[in-house]
Design a protein around this motif. Sequence first.
Motif, PDB file in Angstrom:
ATOM      1  N   GLY A 118       6.709 -10.711 -62.650  1.00 57.76           N
ATOM      2  CA  GLY A 118       6.485 -12.150 -62.658  1.00 57.76           C
ATOM      3  C   GLY A 118       5.401 -12.575 -61.687  1.00 57.76           C
ATOM      4  N   ALA A 119       5.083 -13.869 -61.766  1.00 58.14           N
ATOM      5  CA  ALA A 119       4.059 -14.416 -60.877  1.00 58.14           C
ATOM      6  C   ALA A 119       4.605 -14.664 -59.481  1.00 58.14           C
ATOM      7  CB  ALA A 119       3.504 -15.710 -61.457  1.00 58.14           C
ATOM      8  N   GLN A 120       5.929 -14.851 -59.372  1.00 60.10           N
ATOM      9  CA  GLN A 120       6.528 -15.195 -58.089  1.00 60.10           C
ATOM     10  C   GLN A 120       7.778 -14.347 -57.857  1.00 60.10           C
ATOM     11  OE1 GLN A 120       7.167 -19.391 -58.942  1.00 60.10           O
ATOM     12  NE2 GLN A 120       5.503 -19.956 -57.566  1.00 60.10           N
ATOM     13  N   PRO A 121       7.839 -13.613 -56.782  1.00 63.13           N
ATOM     14  CA  PRO A 121       9.080 -12.920 -56.445  1.00 63.13           C
ATOM     15  C   PRO A 121      10.075 -13.899 -55.837  1.00 63.13           C
ATOM     16  CG  PRO A 121       7.446 -12.516 -54.753  1.00 63.13           C
ATOM     17  CD  PRO A 121       6.770 -13.341 -55.810  1.00 63.13           C
ATOM     18  N   LEU A 122      11.337 -13.494 -55.786  1.00 60.46           N
ATOM     19  CA  LEU A 122      12.391 -14.319 -55.169  1.00 60.46           C
ATOM     20  C   LEU A 122      12.320 -15.753 -55.690  1.00 60.46           C
ATOM     21  CD1 LEU A 122      12.027 -12.983 -51.512  1.00 60.46           C
ATOM     22  CD2 LEU A 122      13.748 -12.308 -53.202  1.00 60.46           C
ATOM     23  N   LYS A 123      12.305 -15.887 -57.005  1.00 58.55           N
ATOM     24  CA  LYS A 123      12.009 -17.181 -57.632  1.00 58.55           C
ATOM     25  C   LYS A 123      13.076 -18.241 -57.392  1.00 58.55           C
ATOM     26  CE  LYS A 123      13.919 -15.783 -62.132  1.00 58.55           C
ATOM     27  NZ  LYS A 123      13.628 -15.617 -63.568  1.00 58.55           N
ATOM     28  N   HIS A 124      14.277 -17.840 -56.995  1.00 59.41           N
ATOM     29  CA  HIS A 124      15.341 -18.818 -56.756  1.00 59.41           C
ATOM     30  C   HIS A 124      15.262 -19.421 -55.355  1.00 59.41           C
ATOM     31  CE1 HIS A 124      17.068 -17.861 -60.570  1.00 59.41           C
ATOM     32  NE2 HIS A 124      17.249 -16.599 -60.248  1.00 59.41           N
ATOM     33  N   PHE A 125      14.319 -18.986 -54.549  1.00 62.53           N
ATOM     34  CA  PHE A 125      14.166 -19.490 -53.190  1.00 62.53           C
ATOM     35  C   PHE A 125      12.946 -20.402 -53.104  1.00 62.53           C
ATOM     36  CE2 PHE A 125      16.869 -15.871 -52.795  1.00 62.53           C
ATOM     37  CZ  PHE A 125      17.711 -16.153 -51.733  1.00 62.53           C
ATOM     38  N   ASP A 126      12.909 -21.217 -52.053  1.00 64.38           N
ATOM     39  CA  ASP A 126      11.785 -22.119 -51.854  1.00 64.38           C
ATOM     40  C   ASP A 126      10.500 -21.311 -51.746  1.00 64.38           C
ATOM     41  OD1 ASP A 126      10.957 -25.060 -50.826  1.00 64.38           O
ATOM     42  OD2 ASP A 126       9.881 -23.526 -49.702  1.00 64.38           O
ATOM     43  N   GLN A 127       9.531 -21.651 -52.578  1.00 64.15           N
ATOM     44  CA  GLN A 127       8.339 -20.814 -52.683  1.00 64.15           C
ATOM     45  C   GLN A 127       7.380 -20.970 -51.500  1.00 64.15           C
ATOM     46  OE1 GLN A 127       7.659 -18.275 -55.041  1.00 64.15           O
ATOM     47  NE2 GLN A 127       9.866 -18.622 -55.166  1.00 64.15           N
ATOM     48  N   ASP A 128       7.460 -22.072 -50.768  1.00 60.78           N
ATOM     49  CA  ASP A 128       6.647 -22.182 -49.551  1.00 60.78           C
ATOM     50  C   ASP A 128       7.119 -21.167 -48.515  1.00 60.78           C
ATOM     51  OD1 ASP A 128       5.131 -24.239 -50.599  1.00 60.78           O
ATOM     52  OD2 ASP A 128       6.389 -25.815 -49.754  1.00 60.78           O
ATOM     53  N   LEU A 129       8.430 -21.028 -48.386  1.00 60.04           N
ATOM     54  CA  LEU A 129       8.981 -20.056 -47.444  1.00 60.04           C
ATOM     55  C   LEU A 129       8.766 -18.635 -47.939  1.00 60.04           C
ATOM     56  CD1 LEU A 129      10.261 -22.747 -46.475  1.00 60.04           C
ATOM     57  CD2 LEU A 129      12.267 -21.423 -45.812  1.00 60.04           C
ATOM     58  N   VAL A 130       8.878 -18.442 -49.265  1.00 60.76           N
ATOM     59  CA  VAL A 130       8.626 -17.115 -49.835  1.00 60.76           C
ATOM     60  C   VAL A 130       7.194 -16.687 -49.551  1.00 60.76           C
ATOM     61  CG1 VAL A 130       8.420 -15.807 -51.982  1.00 60.76           C
ATOM     62  CG2 VAL A 130      10.410 -17.277 -51.611  1.00 60.76           C
ATOM     63  N   GLY A 163      13.172  -8.766 -56.431  1.00 59.70           N
ATOM     64  CA  GLY A 163      14.294  -9.608 -56.048  1.00 59.70           C
ATOM     65  C   GLY A 163      14.895  -9.192 -54.724  1.00 59.70           C
ATOM     66  N   TYR A 164      16.181  -9.525 -54.526  1.00 60.94           N
ATOM     67  CA  TYR A 164      16.881  -9.224 -53.284  1.00 60.94           C
ATOM     68  C   TYR A 164      16.726  -7.755 -52.885  1.00 60.94           C
ATOM     69  CZ  TYR A 164      19.751 -13.529 -53.821  1.00 60.94           C
ATOM     70  OH  TYR A 164      20.210 -14.810 -53.938  1.00 60.94           O
ATOM     71  N   ILE A 165      17.073  -6.857 -53.811  1.00 57.97           N
ATOM     72  CA  ILE A 165      17.106  -5.430 -53.487  1.00 57.97           C
ATOM     73  C   ILE A 165      15.737  -4.952 -53.037  1.00 57.97           C
ATOM     74  CG2 ILE A 165      17.370  -3.134 -54.491  1.00 57.97           C
ATOM     75  CD1 ILE A 165      19.635  -4.279 -56.209  1.00 57.97           C
ATOM     76  N   ALA A 166      14.701  -5.362 -53.750  1.00 58.69           N
ATOM     77  CA  ALA A 166      13.351  -4.908 -53.413  1.00 58.69           C
ATOM     78  C   ALA A 166      12.965  -5.310 -52.001  1.00 58.69           C
ATOM     79  CB  ALA A 166      12.346  -5.465 -54.419  1.00 58.69           C
ATOM     80  N   PHE A 167      13.191  -6.563 -51.653  1.00 59.53           N
ATOM     81  CA  PHE A 167      12.750  -7.026 -50.335  1.00 59.53           C
ATOM     82  C   PHE A 167      13.636  -6.492 -49.225  1.00 59.53           C
ATOM     83  CE2 PHE A 167      10.017  -9.627 -52.785  1.00 59.53           C
ATOM     84  CZ  PHE A 167       8.953  -9.922 -51.950  1.00 59.53           C
ATOM     85  N   GLU A 168      14.926  -6.444 -49.449  1.00 62.85           N
ATOM     86  CA  GLU A 168      15.806  -5.929 -48.401  1.00 62.85           C
ATOM     87  C   GLU A 168      15.560  -4.454 -48.140  1.00 62.85           C
ATOM     88  OE1 GLU A 168      19.505  -9.057 -49.070  1.00 62.85           O
ATOM     89  OE2 GLU A 168      19.566  -7.098 -50.049  1.00 62.85           O
ATOM     90  N   PHE A 169      15.534  -3.650 -49.200  1.00 61.27           N
ATOM     91  CA  PHE A 169      15.378  -2.213 -49.025  1.00 61.27           C
ATOM     92  C   PHE A 169      13.966  -1.840 -48.600  1.00 61.27           C
ATOM     93  CE2 PHE A 169      19.128  -0.595 -51.820  1.00 61.27           C
ATOM     94  CZ  PHE A 169      19.985  -1.386 -51.079  1.00 61.27           C
ATOM     95  N   SER A 170      12.965  -2.583 -49.064  1.00 64.03           N
ATOM     96  CA  SER A 170      11.595  -2.260 -48.659  1.00 64.03           C
ATOM     97  C   SER A 170      11.389  -2.536 -47.180  1.00 64.03           C
ATOM     98  CB  SER A 170      10.584  -3.053 -49.494  1.00 64.03           C
ATOM     99  OG  SER A 170      10.646  -4.436 -49.212  1.00 64.03           O
ATOM    100  N   HIS A 171      12.005  -3.598 -46.667  1.00 66.29           N
ATOM    101  CA  HIS A 171      11.876  -3.887 -45.236  1.00 66.29           C
ATOM    102  C   HIS A 171      12.580  -2.815 -44.398  1.00 66.29           C
ATOM    103  CE1 HIS A 171       9.967  -7.951 -44.633  1.00 66.29           C
ATOM    104  NE2 HIS A 171       9.971  -7.835 -45.952  1.00 66.29           N
ATOM    105  N   ILE A 172      13.678  -2.297 -44.908  1.00 63.76           N
ATOM    106  CA  ILE A 172      14.345  -1.189 -44.222  1.00 63.76           C
ATOM    107  C   ILE A 172      13.450   0.051 -44.232  1.00 63.76           C
ATOM    108  CG2 ILE A 172      16.275   0.433 -44.334  1.00 63.76           C
ATOM    109  CD1 ILE A 172      17.909  -1.903 -45.628  1.00 63.76           C
TER     110      ILE A 172
END
Length: 449
Positions: free
Chosen positions: A197-209, A174-183
């Motif tokens: 899950g099959a898709q991370p950041l599932k609440h966001f548009d999956q094409d952009l994800v 989720g948020y924490i994983a992607f934000e902190f991993s990029h840092i």
Amino acid sequence: MKKSFDVVVIGTGEAGSAVAMQCRAAGRTVAIVDSRPFGGTCGLRGCDPKKVLVGAAEIIDRKRRMEGRGIAGDLRIDWPELIRFKGTFTDPFPRHREDGFVQAGVETFHGRARFLDARSIEVGEDVLDGAHLVIAVGAWPARLGIEGENNLTRSDQFLDLPELPRRIVFVGGGYIAFEFSHIAARAGATVTILHRGAQPLKHFDQDLVARLLERTSDVGIDVRTGTKVTSVEGTPGNFKVTALTDSESEVFEADMVVHAAGRAPELDDLDLSAAGVEFDRRGVRVNGHLQSVSNPAVYAAGDAADSGGLPETPLAQYEGGLVADNILEGNQRTADYLGMASVVYSIPALGAVGMTEQEAQAKGLSFTVNQADTSGWYSARRVAEPASMYKILVEEGSGKILGAHLLGPEADELANVFALAIRADVRADALKHALFVYPTQASNMAWML
């Protein structure tokens, strides 16, 4: 000692602070309680310190993108120095916030609150009675039920690391994983994200994800989906993370393992049953006025409330103000979350406002989808950002903007413009013809609509 107040607030984050200060300004007697340093998640353990670290990582990333385009030389993150700089924001904050309460006449209490009955709580040796009580305790890392869960590093602990470990595994996508991993990746760590899950950041548009995932992989972050962590064994510097992938077991070695698998309202030890307050894993059950459905003396706001809103600081502030108004005026306001923006501060940032395509379809709406890869547009090319996209949903006939999904440079600020447009009902045609400063991300909106 027993004391009585018009309003007793539990939690000193953005929601609780808004309630306390607004009710006190209206002449009510107010007490506020926190078991941690005053200030809440955003100012101390979330948004603010995180964005300081993101800012440093953005500099490193931009330098690397601009190599061969006029930028040369070595640049690196000095992690201990960066954490010290972060501390210049967080260290003074608890005293500043508490001083603000004291100066306003809000009585402050340090300690963990526990309900005694429908209208009173215990804090250490004090018993606080309230005509109204507000639960604004925020959230805490959710229990995962895996072996060795105590070996996981919390997000607040990550933000205080004196040294950055060389190999880091994030549990969750989720948020924490992607934000902190990029840092961490820009600071030189080897990073793996394990998402069940099959898709991370599932609440966001999956094409952009999907495009963000490509960019994430390009900087060396290994994202594994369909990967369920079952145990974390070992000691700092020598952890073994066992996970199931397609019914097979795989072991990942790490120096540190970070909990990034979601947060839950921190309600367990408040003894809400003593107050007759109903709650579930999503928070205190509230009505549209953010009042407890089972105890009319109690309200809840922010991450502690099952309100249906996003876990965002502006929403917590908004809900705090709404609760204060309803206490002062007698439930005259209901929550309205239209146009609430959400952003993942990865590099580049991923933003969303309003509905996704699936949500608009589920409502039976007729709409057009304007979308494009904008990596070749001036705004992305000038900073050499290869991951830049948008998707805008516009209702047919009315021209209402139903949703905006953004990936790329300054996606957060562009999300704010779309949030304003949706909330203020500014139609696509009006926004398309706005005279924005050029060249800016906002000036691209004419072409997006």
